[in-house]
Design a protein around this motif. Structure first.
Motif, short mmCIF file in Angstrom:
data_model
loop_
_atom_site.label_atom_id
_atom_site.label_comp_id
_atom_site.label_asym_id
_atom_site.label_seq_id
_atom_site.Cartn_x
_atom_site.Cartn_y
_atom_site.Cartn_z
N LEU A 1 -6.33 -4.88 -4.16
CA LEU A 1 -7.63 -4.02 -4.42
C LEU A 1 -7.61 -3.13 -3.18
N MET B 1 -8.75 2.17 -9.81
CA MET B 1 -8.56 1.49 -10.98
C MET B 1 -9.74 1.78 -12.02
N ARG C 1 1.61 6.92 -6.63
CA ARG C 1 0.55 8.11 -7.03
C ARG C 1 1.46 9.22 -6.80
N ALA D 1 0.86 -1.18 0.01
CA ALA D 1 -0.11 0.18 0.19
C ALA D 1 0.78 1.23 0.00
N LEU E 1 -5.61 5.48 -5.24
CA LEU E 1 -5.84 5.35 -6.79
C LEU E 1 -7.05 4.56 -6.94
N ILE F 1 -4.76 -0.65 -3.24
CA ILE F 1 -4.54 -0.04 -4.23
C ILE F 1 -5.72 1.35 -3.77
N THR F 2 -6.60 1.04 -3.08
CA THR F 2 -7.65 1.93 -2.67
C THR F 2 -7.12 2.67 -1.44
N CYS G 1 -4.58 2.57 -13.34
CA CYS G 1 -5.39 3.17 -12.04
C CYS G 1 -4.89 4.72 -12.29
N SER H 1 -9.02 -3.11 -16.35
CA SER H 1 -8.49 -4.62 -16.06
C SER H 1 -8.26 -5.49 -17.12
N ILE I 1 -0.70 -1.53 -13.22
CA ILE I 1 -0.33 -2.54 -12.64
C ILE I 1 -0.11 -4.11 -13.20
N PHE J 1 2.24 1.64 -3.58
CA PHE J 1 1.27 2.38 -4.28
C PHE J 1 1.24 3.80 -3.98
N GLN J 2 1.22 4.16 -2.70
CA GLN J 2 0.95 5.57 -2.50
C GLN J 2 2.16 6.25 -3.13
#
Length: 907
Positions: free
Chosen positions: A615, A625, A590, A583, A623, A618-619, A652, A628, A601, A586-587
């Motif tokens: 998921l 999505m 972003r 996480a 981000l 990602i949230t 995303c 897919s 991704i 992913f931050q």
């Protein structure tokens, strides 16, 4: 601006081109050993569809789709047109980042297009591997001075090949390393010019007679046929000595490591070690314990020579060869360190809990210096020392630091590949036709096996030798440089959770993050690292810098779930560590991507639960999505740990600020509308129904992402993963599947599940993960349908009528009745009619016949059930008559029973 990947992706093209040819990435993978196998076609498709626009005009959509499809036919296909199209939308150029670079499969595609490619990886080896693929092949080395070595280069390289200077100089360096290395080891390998290598075995003391004996799993050397060879161990109880005896033909005796039985005739679990002196049986637990206690000793058994016309021919070892091997053990003890902190023999520790992936650790290995016999260890020490010395000579000769790093880096790649065919884990691979190879020590691409008997490649030629691997590496580099276009990429060693790039500095992030517990990258590659860092002490000193307490690669911030076997009290790479770390990564992605950029991704895993956790990460990273797309790229890979075949390429976007809260019912309706609208587009694009199911996650999450959070009727937050099954349901509804003019929705839940499964997969074996997904989408429990899709090989397959077991009652679902009818058809129409009656159904029940016609049309013509259904359908009139006759007979019998009962009452 909407990007192409948010509306369309070349799923079929990626799947087709990922298996063979340039798109498979086999050439790139051959350069350096690593444990992620991203096909180049998928990397290229992910990159270019993340950069290209999705215009509103349909003719423009088709034009760009055609351009992408053409670009996926070759490494540099449609290069000018594609690059121009991307730069039209990005006039200031393109900067891309992969923070999980691995061996560099994604950044190299950006480098090939001449964009600014950045790769980051936490692993020492991945940092090296990415640099060798993404940076050095694209540089112009023509201004470098002449190398301080004499020699002849391969004049077969045409002058027009870009990067010829690198190829020529690397040829000189390889020749120089080989010459010096051979000279340093020649005294320990007699007859080295004609000998390919040597067969060894580990010996243990017998617990009955005390004599040492070799543990050997197979006596076969060459397949039976012309010049077939085998051997056996001849043990002399009088002297306590043994020797290996080579003979023609198949093995004459049972190997010493074999299946055995106890005194009562019961089979002993695992392979037992049988002493050839006294026949005492040592079960698996016993000989494994003896090895773990350090009682193993290595014994040289046989040699293999190159013989013209026959290939590799095995022979008994000579006294001179025995003495040379013993002399290597003596020489090993006097080898000096590479640096004050890097001893000659690797002392890097095998981390606790690694029994599942580092096989030798079960058999006594405690450090990565314990993996080889003495002569092998000495050989690798001197090879590493030779590469170091050549690197120092290059620097003294005036070449730039970067060029010395490049030339010695490719030599380190040779060492990495040589290790894959070395150590006690390298066994003979005996093939038909007299071919004999060396088995890769990485049994499942990411775990190191162990064998008591093993093969050591010598100084000459053949599989696993320095000569062979150097030529192969040079050939791979020539392949990669041929037709070269683009610009060098920039590779860093660093953590994905703390990127060094400025906020908003990247146009796109495209990455292939680690898959939960799929591969323990650092642990699996620490053996290679221990030797590569010794070879590059002079030119890549940073590789020796590590925070790992055992001296191996850094692991504190490695983002994986470590599967532990054995004691590992301080193991921190847990599920919680993975979830929080991915996480944060992913931050960071972003943060560094520009506000209107994409984070793409690539991810593959067979468990819905892992997808839900991804998921959630990602949230958490804020981000959303937006696309897919599935592709079949993983068949037969990833250690067989999760039976995955399909990976998703997911786009995303950074979430927009100020998003409102949403209500579940309203969001569910939006998800269905969004997916339904996309299905029409996907059908035009020829996307398969199974691919649509996976693609549905994109529009579903795009709809959910319009809101800061989604609340249910009680104002409680709803987990975003809740909408994934709903998205798959929406695909099914949007496709409007009819079962002989009956909507699928009118059937009972179990029958709906079965008919949809057959619509998607027919009778083919399918990953078990897909069964779990379909169950979620159907809002059912796995137990409710498991008998309809039982295990088949490594997956599952729809049940055949012959193996279907169910008691038919008036409550039975339609699919159960139909399968029971097919099963009964072998016994004639009367038996089929009995099934119909047991179900309490009329012989003209439209749902039964609709289901049967659908199954008959979907299953292969030669399928036994399809034949049975066709037989029943042809005799529908007769079945109705038989059913009526059965009903009449049953009614008559019931009346007679009642009459008999009344008569008894009168009496």
């Amino acid at each position: 601006m909407t990007r192409m990947i948010e509306r369309w992706f070349p799923c079929a093209d990626v799947s087709a081109n990922s298996r063979v040819g340039w798109g498979s990435g086999n050439a790139e993978r051959s350069m350096f050993t690593w444990f992620a196998a991203r096909p180049t076609v998928q990397a290229k498709a992910a990159l270019i569809t993340s950069l290209l626009p999705w215009p509103e005009d349909e003719s423009e959509q088709r034009r760009l789709q055609s351009l992408v499809k053409e670009a996926l036919t070759g490494r540099y296909a449609a290069w000018n047109e594609l690059r121009a199209e991307v730069l039209r939308e990005n006039p200031n150029g393109v900067a891309m980042l992969d923070p999980f670079s691995g061996r560099g499969m994604i950044p190299v595609e950006a480098a090939r297009l001449g964009f600014t490619a950045h790769g980051v990886d936490y692993s020492h080896l991945a940092y090296l591997a990415s640099t060798l693929l993404v940076d050095y092949p694209f540089r112009d080395w023509n201004e470098e001075p002449t190398l301080p070595f004499q020699g002849q280069v391969d004049d077969g390289i045409p002058m027009s090949v870009p990067g010829q200077r690198l190829l020529e100089d690397l040829t000189l360096v390889m020749d120089e390393v080989n010459e010096r290395f051979t000279a340093s080891m020649r005294e320990f390998y007699p007859r080295s010019e004609t000998t390919w290598g040597y067969l060894w075995a580990t010996t243990l003391p017998c617990q009955e007679c005390g004599r040492r004996f070799p543990l050997i799993g197979s006596y076969e050397l060459r397949k039976v046929g012309e010049a077939g060879q085998s051997y056996y161990i001849d043990a002399d109880p009088a002297t306590g000595e043994f020797e290996a005896v080579v003979h023609e033909g198949p093995p004459r005796r049972t190997p010493t490591l074999t299946s055995a039985r106890d005194a009562d005739g019961r089979k002993i679990a695992g392979k037992s070690a049988v002493c050839p002196f006294c026949d005492h049986v040592h079960p698996l637990g016993t000989h494994r314990r003896l090895a773990s206690e350090g009682l193993s000793r290595d014994a040289l058994l046989l040699a293999a020579d190159h013989v013209d016309g026959l290939g590799k021919v095995f022979r008994e070892i000579t006294r001179e060869e025995q003495q040379a091997a013993a002399a290597a053990d003596d020489a090993l003890r006097s080898e000096s360190s590479f640096s004050p902190i890097v001893p000659a023999v690797p002392n890097e520790e095998i981390a606790p809990g690694n029994n599942n992936i580092i096989g030798p650790s079960i058999y006594g290995a405690r450090t990565y210096g314990d993996f080889m016999c003495g002569r092998q260890t000495l050989s690798f020490i001197r090879l590493a020392r030779t590469v170091n010395e050549v690197g120092e000579d290059l620097l003294k000769g005036g070449v730039s630091t970067d060029y010395a790093r490049a030339l010695t880096g490719y030599m380190a790649a040779v060492i990495a590949r040589k290790i894959r065919r070395s150590t006690r884990s390298a066994t003979l691979e005996v093939k038909r036709g007299g071919t004999v190879m060396l088995h890769d020590i990485y049994a499942n691409q990411g775990s190191i096996g162990f064998s008591y008997d093993f093969f050591e490649a010598g100084l000459g030629d053949g599989p696993g030798t320095l000569n062979s691997l150097s030529r192969s590496t040079l050939s791979t580099l020539r392949n990669l440089i041929e037709g070269r276009r683009g610009a060098p990429g920039v590779v860093q060693k660093g953590s994905a959770t703390d990127l060094s790039f400025a906020t908003g500095s990247m146009d796109v992030v495209v990455t292939d993050p680690p898959y939960d517990e799929m591969v323990a990258y650092a642990d699996s590659s620490d053996l290679i690292y221990s030797w590569v860092k010794r070879a590059l002490t002079a030119t890549w000193p940073e590789l020796s810098v590590t925070s790992d307490a055992g001296g191996a690669q850094d692991k504190a911030e490695e983002i994986i779930v470590k599967r532990v076997r054995g004691e590992a009290p301080n193991e921190h790479r847990t599920r919680e560590h993975y979830d929080s770390s991915i996480a944060r990564a992913f931050q960071e992605m972003r943060r560094v991507v520009r506000r209107d950029g994409l984070v793409t991704i690539v991810f593959g895993h067979g468990e819905p639960e892992v997808w839900q956790r991804l998921l959630a990460a990602i949230t958490q990273a804020n981000l959303v999505m937006t696309g897919s797309w599935p592709a079949t790229t993983e068949a037969g890979s990833h250690q067989g740990k999760a039976n995955i075949e399909t990976t998703l390429t997911m786009s995303c976007r950074p979430a927009q600020p100020g998003r409102p809260e949403g209500r579940r019912t309203a969001v569910e309706a939006q998800v269905k509308d969004e997916v339904t609208s996309r299905v029409r587009l996907w059908e035009k694009s020829g996307l398969a129904p199974t691919d649509m199911l996976m693609a549905a996650a994109g529009p579903a999450m795009e709809a959910v992402g319009r809101y800061s959070q989604v609340l249910d009727s009680r104002a409680e937050p709803v987990d975003v993963a809740t909408f994934l099954p709903l998205a798959r349901q929406a695909v099914q509804e949007a496709m409007a599947v009819d079962i002989d003019q009956h909507p699928l929705e009118v059937f009972d839940a179990r029958t709906r599940f079965a008919l949809w499964w057959i619509r998607l997969y027919g009778r083919q074996v399918t990953a078990k993960s897909e069964l779990r997904w379909q169950v979620l989408a159907a809002s059912m429990d796995l137990a409710e349908v498991r008998d309809l899709a039982p295990d088949a090989g490594q997956g599952c397959r729809f049940v055949t009528a012959e193996k279907f077991k169910a008691v038919i009652t008036p409550e039975s679902p339609v699919i159960d009745v139909v399968l029971a009818m097919a099963k009964a058809s072998e016994d004639g129409l009367a038996a089929v009619s009995e099934v119909v009656l047991a179900a309490g159904r009329d012989a003209d029940d439209t749902y039964l016949w609709a289901t049967m016609r659908f199954l008959s049309g979907q299953l292969p013509d030669a399928d036994p059930d399809a034949i049975a259904f066709s037989r029943i359908l042809r005799n529908r009139t007769g079945l109705s008559s038989a059913a009526r006759t059965a009903v009449q007979a049953r009614n008559s019998a019931e009346k007679k029973r009642q009459a008999d009962g009344q008569q008894l009452e009168l009496l």
